[in-house]
Design a protein around this motif. Sequence first.
Motif, PDB file in Angstrom:
ATOM      1  N   GLY A  77     -12.483  36.535  -0.878  1.00  0.00           N
ATOM      2  CA  GLY A  77     -11.216  37.194  -1.116  1.00  0.00           C
ATOM      3  C   GLY A  77     -10.089  36.204  -1.351  1.00  0.00           C
ATOM      4  N   LEU A  78     -10.133  35.056  -0.685  1.00  0.00           N
ATOM      5  CA  LEU A  78      -9.110  34.036  -0.895  1.00  0.00           C
ATOM      6  C   LEU A  78      -9.180  33.496  -2.317  1.00  0.00           C
ATOM      7  CD1 LEU A  78      -9.378  32.115   2.501  1.00  0.00           C
ATOM      8  CD2 LEU A  78      -7.611  33.757   1.807  1.00  0.00           C
ATOM      9  N   ASP A  79     -10.399  33.266  -2.831  1.00  0.00           N
ATOM     10  CA  ASP A  79     -10.560  32.816  -4.210  1.00  0.00           C
ATOM     11  C   ASP A  79     -10.012  33.854  -5.184  1.00  0.00           C
ATOM     12  OD1 ASP A  79     -11.844  30.468  -3.426  1.00  0.00           O
ATOM     13  OD2 ASP A  79     -13.833  31.395  -3.489  1.00  0.00           O
ATOM     14  N   LEU A  80     -10.292  35.125  -4.907  1.00  0.00           N
ATOM     15  CA  LEU A  80      -9.855  36.193  -5.802  1.00  0.00           C
ATOM     16  C   LEU A  80      -8.346  36.386  -5.736  1.00  0.00           C
ATOM     17  CD1 LEU A  80     -12.715  38.793  -5.276  1.00  0.00           C
ATOM     18  CD2 LEU A  80     -12.342  37.287  -7.232  1.00  0.00           C
ATOM     19  N   CYS A  81      -7.755  36.232  -4.553  1.00  0.00           N
ATOM     20  CA  CYS A  81      -6.305  36.318  -4.437  1.00  0.00           C
ATOM     21  C   CYS A  81      -5.647  35.212  -5.263  1.00  0.00           C
ATOM     22  CB  CYS A  81      -5.879  36.218  -2.977  1.00  0.00           C
ATOM     23  SG  CYS A  81      -4.097  36.361  -2.709  1.00  0.00           S
ATOM     24  N   ARG A  82      -6.197  34.008  -5.161  1.00  0.00           N
ATOM     25  CA  ARG A  82      -5.668  32.891  -5.941  1.00  0.00           C
ATOM     26  C   ARG A  82      -5.801  33.182  -7.438  1.00  0.00           C
ATOM     27  NH1 ARG A  82      -8.586  29.500  -3.824  1.00  0.00           N
ATOM     28  NH2 ARG A  82      -7.188  28.664  -2.232  1.00  0.00           N
ATOM     29  N   GLU A  83      -6.907  33.767  -7.844  1.00  0.00           N
ATOM     30  CA  GLU A  83      -7.143  34.118  -9.245  1.00  0.00           C
ATOM     31  C   GLU A  83      -6.124  35.156  -9.728  1.00  0.00           C
ATOM     32  OE1 GLU A  83     -10.615  36.633 -11.438  1.00  0.00           O
ATOM     33  OE2 GLU A  83     -11.289  34.881 -10.272  1.00  0.00           O
ATOM     34  N   VAL A  84      -5.878  36.168  -8.897  1.00  0.00           N
ATOM     35  CA  VAL A  84      -4.892  37.194  -9.255  1.00  0.00           C
ATOM     36  C   VAL A  84      -3.517  36.574  -9.418  1.00  0.00           C
ATOM     37  CG1 VAL A  84      -3.655  39.230  -8.393  1.00  0.00           C
ATOM     38  CG2 VAL A  84      -6.149  39.129  -8.244  1.00  0.00           C
ATOM     39  N   ARG A  85      -3.136  35.701  -8.473  1.00  0.00           N
ATOM     40  CA  ARG A  85      -1.806  35.107  -8.506  1.00  0.00           C
ATOM     41  C   ARG A  85      -1.573  34.221  -9.726  1.00  0.00           C
ATOM     42  NH1 ARG A  85      -0.066  38.373  -7.058  1.00  0.00           N
ATOM     43  NH2 ARG A  85       0.516  39.057  -4.986  1.00  0.00           N
ATOM     44  N   GLN A  86      -2.631  33.677 -10.292  1.00  0.00           N
ATOM     45  CA  GLN A  86      -2.483  32.816 -11.452  1.00  0.00           C
ATOM     46  C   GLN A  86      -2.055  33.588 -12.697  1.00  0.00           C
ATOM     47  OE1 GLN A  86      -6.295  30.869 -11.687  1.00  0.00           O
ATOM     48  NE2 GLN A  86      -5.745  29.294 -10.199  1.00  0.00           N
ATOM     49  N   ARG A  87      -2.234  34.926 -12.680  1.00  0.00           N
ATOM     50  CA  ARG A  87      -1.933  35.679 -13.903  1.00  0.00           C
ATOM     51  C   ARG A  87      -1.120  36.946 -13.677  1.00  0.00           C
ATOM     52  NH1 ARG A  87      -8.288  37.096 -14.661  1.00  0.00           N
ATOM     53  NH2 ARG A  87      -8.437  38.833 -13.193  1.00  0.00           N
ATOM     54  N   SER A  88      -0.805  37.306 -12.426  1.00  0.00           N
ATOM     55  CA  SER A  88      -0.013  38.517 -12.211  1.00  0.00           C
ATOM     56  C   SER A  88       0.678  38.471 -10.862  1.00  0.00           C
ATOM     57  CB  SER A  88      -0.901  39.765 -12.287  1.00  0.00           C
ATOM     58  OG  SER A  88      -1.570  39.988 -11.069  1.00  0.00           O
ATOM     59  N   THR A  89       1.582  39.433 -10.665  1.00  0.00           N
ATOM     60  CA  THR A  89       2.292  39.566  -9.392  1.00  0.00           C
ATOM     61  C   THR A  89       1.883  40.844  -8.666  1.00  0.00           C
ATOM     62  OG1 THR A  89       4.157  40.646 -10.520  1.00  0.00           O
ATOM     63  CG2 THR A  89       4.284  38.258 -10.211  1.00  0.00           C
ATOM     64  N   ILE A  90       0.704  41.388  -8.978  1.00  0.00           N
ATOM     65  CA  ILE A  90       0.218  42.573  -8.272  1.00  0.00           C
ATOM     66  C   ILE A  90       0.197  42.280  -6.773  1.00  0.00           C
ATOM     67  CG2 ILE A  90      -1.746  44.134  -7.925  1.00  0.00           C
ATOM     68  CD1 ILE A  90      -2.641  43.471 -10.765  1.00  0.00           C
ATOM     69  N   PRO A  91       0.804  43.130  -5.950  1.00  0.00           N
ATOM     70  CA  PRO A  91       0.778  42.889  -4.505  1.00  0.00           C
ATOM     71  C   PRO A  91      -0.652  42.894  -3.958  1.00  0.00           C
ATOM     72  CG  PRO A  91       2.427  44.544  -5.046  1.00  0.00           C
ATOM     73  CD  PRO A  91       1.620  44.317  -6.292  1.00  0.00           C
ATOM     74  N   VAL A  92      -0.903  42.017  -3.003  1.00  0.00           N
ATOM     75  CA  VAL A  92      -2.226  41.899  -2.387  1.00  0.00           C
ATOM     76  C   VAL A  92      -2.073  41.964  -0.871  1.00  0.00           C
ATOM     77  CG1 VAL A  92      -4.250  40.440  -2.034  1.00  0.00           C
ATOM     78  CG2 VAL A  92      -3.132  40.493  -4.278  1.00  0.00           C
ATOM     79  N   ILE A  93      -2.827  42.862  -0.247  1.00  0.00           N
ATOM     80  CA  ILE A  93      -2.920  42.905   1.208  1.00  0.00           C
ATOM     81  C   ILE A  93      -4.319  42.430   1.585  1.00  0.00           C
ATOM     82  CG2 ILE A  93      -2.955  44.374   3.265  1.00  0.00           C
ATOM     83  CD1 ILE A  93      -0.926  46.179   1.938  1.00  0.00           C
ATOM     84  N   MET A  94      -4.400  41.361   2.368  1.00  0.00           N
ATOM     85  CA  MET A  94      -5.670  40.784   2.744  1.00  0.00           C
ATOM     86  C   MET A  94      -6.186  41.429   4.034  1.00  0.00           C
ATOM     87  SD  MET A  94      -6.103  38.393   0.391  1.00  0.00           S
ATOM     88  CE  MET A  94      -7.534  37.574   1.109  1.00  0.00           C
ATOM     89  N   LEU A  95      -7.497  41.669   4.087  1.00  0.00           N
ATOM     90  CA  LEU A  95      -8.166  42.102   5.309  1.00  0.00           C
ATOM     91  C   LEU A  95      -8.893  40.890   5.883  1.00  0.00           C
ATOM     92  CD1 LEU A  95      -9.690  45.510   4.114  1.00  0.00           C
ATOM     93  CD2 LEU A  95      -7.487  45.103   5.246  1.00  0.00           C
ATOM     94  N   SER A 175       5.697  36.121  -5.575  1.00  0.00           N
ATOM     95  CA  SER A 175       5.060  37.268  -4.932  1.00  0.00           C
ATOM     96  C   SER A 175       6.153  38.174  -4.377  1.00  0.00           C
ATOM     97  CB  SER A 175       4.136  36.809  -3.801  1.00  0.00           C
ATOM     98  OG  SER A 175       4.897  36.316  -2.718  1.00  0.00           O
ATOM     99  N   THR A 176       5.780  39.383  -3.973  1.00  0.00           N
ATOM    100  CA  THR A 176       6.763  40.306  -3.408  1.00  0.00           C
ATOM    101  C   THR A 176       7.458  39.694  -2.201  1.00  0.00           C
ATOM    102  OG1 THR A 176       5.406  42.165  -4.126  1.00  0.00           O
ATOM    103  CG2 THR A 176       7.100  42.634  -2.485  1.00  0.00           C
TER     104      THR A 176
END
Length: 251
Positions: A77-95, A175-176
């Motif tokens: 999930g940390l890798d995917l959060c980093r991937e999302v942040r590289q191309r968008s500002t979609i909010p992410v809530i981590m579990l 980020s938000t």
Amino acid sequence: MSDDSSAASVPQRGHDAAERILVVDDDPQTRHMVVRYLLENGFQASGARDAREMREALGAIDVDLIVLDVMLPGASGLDLCREVRQRSTIPVIMLTAKGDETDRIVGLEIGADDYLAKPFSLRELLARIKAVLRRRGARPSSVGSTVQSLRFNGWTLDFARRELLSPAGAIVELSTGEYDLLVAFVENPQRVMSRERLLDLSRNRLAAGFDRSIDVQVSRLRSKIEADTGPPMIKTIRGIGYMFTPSVHKP
């Protein structure tokens, strides 16, 4: 995607105005439970089991927020959060795993907007989702209600567009949580503010139980607005909190 909480479930809601939530968790029981609860509470919701399904969903639908488990097969999930942040500002809530402070710190450092430790209450998750979405869509409460933008040290914070422009005119992705924190600073320049006050002003009270969250967000914000040389714009006041040092003015 093969499970019954995939993106295919979204159109069944028939509410175009409802926010779309993507729940990424490899545990089917957790995934289905969260998706069902969100549907029952007026959201459009879909599920993904891993990185491949998450990428497929993001390519197929417009997602307003991602609930993302840290522990996933393959890409974490940390890798995917980093991937999302590289191309968008979609909010992410981590579990995250209960009590795993390292994952929470790393998640915030790479741009997650909030976190929730497992096992968690569905009601608390819903509250956090609503809070993050509300912060993302809200106009600043005081200065921003009458002023479209403010400038500091050549930077421009555009309240209407929720954008930060560098002195060169480039858009700097925030980020938000980073945006809300910067708003708190520019609305209170050259004032010493405690961490608790910053949590209040940045509408992030849900994170108050994790007292290092503001420190992590400050660190990320510094890396985006401060040069390697020169005086800091965000000054640490030892034992108290922080102070935003630049003068702030209308364009």
